[in-house]
Design an enzyme around this catalytic site. Structure first.
Site, PDB file in Angstrom:
ATOM      1  N   ARG A 124      54.575 -22.289  16.720  1.00 14.99           N
ATOM      2  CA  ARG A 124      53.836 -21.022  16.885  1.00 14.99           C
ATOM      3  C   ARG A 124      52.387 -21.107  16.396  1.00 14.99           C
ATOM      4  O   ARG A 124      51.827 -20.131  15.889  1.00 14.99           O
ATOM      5  CB  ARG A 124      54.540 -19.868  16.144  1.00 14.99           C
ATOM      6  CG  ARG A 124      55.909 -19.520  16.684  1.00 14.99           C
ATOM      7  CD  ARG A 124      55.859 -18.952  18.099  1.00 14.99           C
ATOM      8  NE  ARG A 124      57.134 -18.420  18.503  1.00 14.99           N
ATOM      9  CZ  ARG A 124      58.102 -19.155  19.064  1.00 14.99           C
ATOM     10  NH1 ARG A 124      57.927 -20.441  19.289  1.00 14.99           N
ATOM     11  NH2 ARG A 124      59.234 -18.591  19.416  1.00 14.99           N
ATOM     12  N   SER A 160      58.468 -11.307  17.751  1.00 13.12           N
ATOM     13  CA  SER A 160      58.856 -11.667  16.382  1.00 13.12           C
ATOM     14  C   SER A 160      57.673 -11.431  15.451  1.00 13.12           C
ATOM     15  O   SER A 160      56.559 -11.862  15.740  1.00 13.12           O
ATOM     16  CB  SER A 160      59.233 -13.148  16.295  1.00 13.12           C
ATOM     17  OG  SER A 160      60.361 -13.411  17.074  1.00 13.12           O
ATOM     18  N   GLU A 174      53.990 -14.304  12.138  1.00 12.61           N
ATOM     19  CA  GLU A 174      53.674 -15.029  13.370  1.00 12.61           C
ATOM     20  C   GLU A 174      52.558 -14.296  14.116  1.00 12.61           C
ATOM     21  O   GLU A 174      51.772 -14.900  14.837  1.00 12.61           O
ATOM     22  CB  GLU A 174      54.942 -15.086  14.231  1.00 12.61           C
ATOM     23  CG  GLU A 174      54.721 -15.675  15.597  1.00 12.61           C
ATOM     24  CD  GLU A 174      55.986 -15.705  16.454  1.00 12.61           C
ATOM     25  OE1 GLU A 174      57.066 -16.050  15.951  1.00 12.61           O
ATOM     26  OE2 GLU A 174      55.869 -15.368  17.640  1.00 12.61           O
TER      27      GLU A 174
END
Ligand code: EPU
Length: 300
Positions: A167, A215, A285
């Site tokens: 990520r 997320s 994230e």
């Protein structure tokens, strides 16, 4: 002050960013424009840099939390969505939707992008955050990425130079502007591609459908952020109109008109409880836009 008539595109003022993010949260952009080609993107970026204006490239708005006070510079929304296919390679501009890319690959019988079916956002956003699933990240099919550097040079970086990780990429923290990317795919039967797409999409059926940024946290190595937040009993916890999803605890849902401040409170709460119970740090994230460093220093 931005001289609006000097720009090759229309510059608007006080455009609400809550309407341009999947979270549905965020105050106004002081200045705002859309670009529809790489030429427009480069020209706007050059003018903005020359005047040393604070700017933000906005794609699909799917992985960000924008502050309630908005963004004080120029927001450049990328709609440079040209995409083309040659043999087993697809070339896509940063403003093309990930969904467009995945659909074209399927149509041309090219495999490698099946895991990304159903993930929102643009190519640029997917590259910055190296979008994906648990085991598949988009960089696995990226050959190269062409950017405009802060020194106003157009250069092409190979996959390694992009410094992709879980990520993340070099673009997450620098001022480089992604113009386009080349994806290297493999010939495959269309029905096989469709089957694979469905299998990957089924991994996401437990994810909530409400307004969210996907997320919130990265999974700590060998753990699932959602499971950890669930295990500290925070599922369903509500602050104002922001709520930790009852369905999947790594999602925060804007149930109506949540404030960014409410989301930050939930983020802090999840981090604190997980740290206390499991001694693990939950690292966000999502990207935070328009906040003073001091407002989010304890979170990131
Ligand atoms: N779980 C719980 N409670 C919850 C949520 C999850 O117990 O509230 C459990 C699940 O039952 C499962 C485990 O935790 O046993 C892992 O959950 P899941 O399969 O949903 O995967 P994830 O690790 O939460 C990752 C990616 C998603 C991606 C899915 C599917 C991250 C942070 N998340 O989720 O990516 O869609 O795998 O491949 O890497 C995103 O990055 O925005 C994103 C949605």
């Amino acid at each position: 002050m931005i001289k609006k008539n000097k720009f090759p595109v229309k510059i608007e003022e006080d455009i609400l960013l809550s309407n341009l993010t999947t979270f549905g949260i965020g105050g106004p952009a002081k200045f705002f424009c859309s670009v529809h080609s790489n030429e427009e993107l480069i020209n706007v970026a050059l003018l903005t840099k020359k005047r040393k204006k604070n700017f933000l490239i906005l794609g699909g708005g799917s992985n960000i939390l924008v502050s309630d006070s908005g963004f004080s510079g120029l927001v450049i929304k990328v709609e440079n969505d040209k995409i083309s296919c040659q043999k087993n390679k697809i070339k896509a501009n940063s403003g093309a939707k990930l969904a467009q890319l995945v659909a074209l690959a399927r149509k041309k019988g090219l495999s490698g992008l099946e895991p990304y079916w159903g993930i929102p956002g643009t190519i640029g956003g997917a590259i910055v955050g190296n979008a994906g699933t648990k085991d598949h990240w988009i960089d696995q099919v990226i050959e190269d990425v062409t950017i405009l550097t802060p020194q106003n040079k157009i250069i092409t970086l190979n996959n390694q130079q992009c410094q992709f990780g879980y990520r993340t990429s070099r673009f997450k923290t620098n001022q480089e502007i992604i113009l386009k990317a080349v994806f290297n795919l493999k010939k495959e039967k269309k029905d096989k591609i469709e089957k694979k797409q469905k299998t990957f999409a089924s991994l996401r059926t437990d994810q909530p459908k409400g307004k969210s940024a996907g997320s919130i946290f990265k999974n700590p190595p060998h753990f699932s952020a959602g499971k950890l937040i669930d295990q500290v009993g925070l599922k369903g916890k509500k602050i104002g109109q922001a709520q930790i999803s009852n369905q999947h605890a790594n999602f925060i849902i804007n149930t109506n008109q949540a404030k960014a401040e409410d989301v930050l409170t939930l983020i802090r709460l999840a981090q604190k409880e997980v740290k206390e119970k499991f001694n693990l740090k939950l690292e966000p994230e999502i990207k935070f836009i328009g906040f003073a460093k001091s407002e989010i220093a304890d979170i990131i």
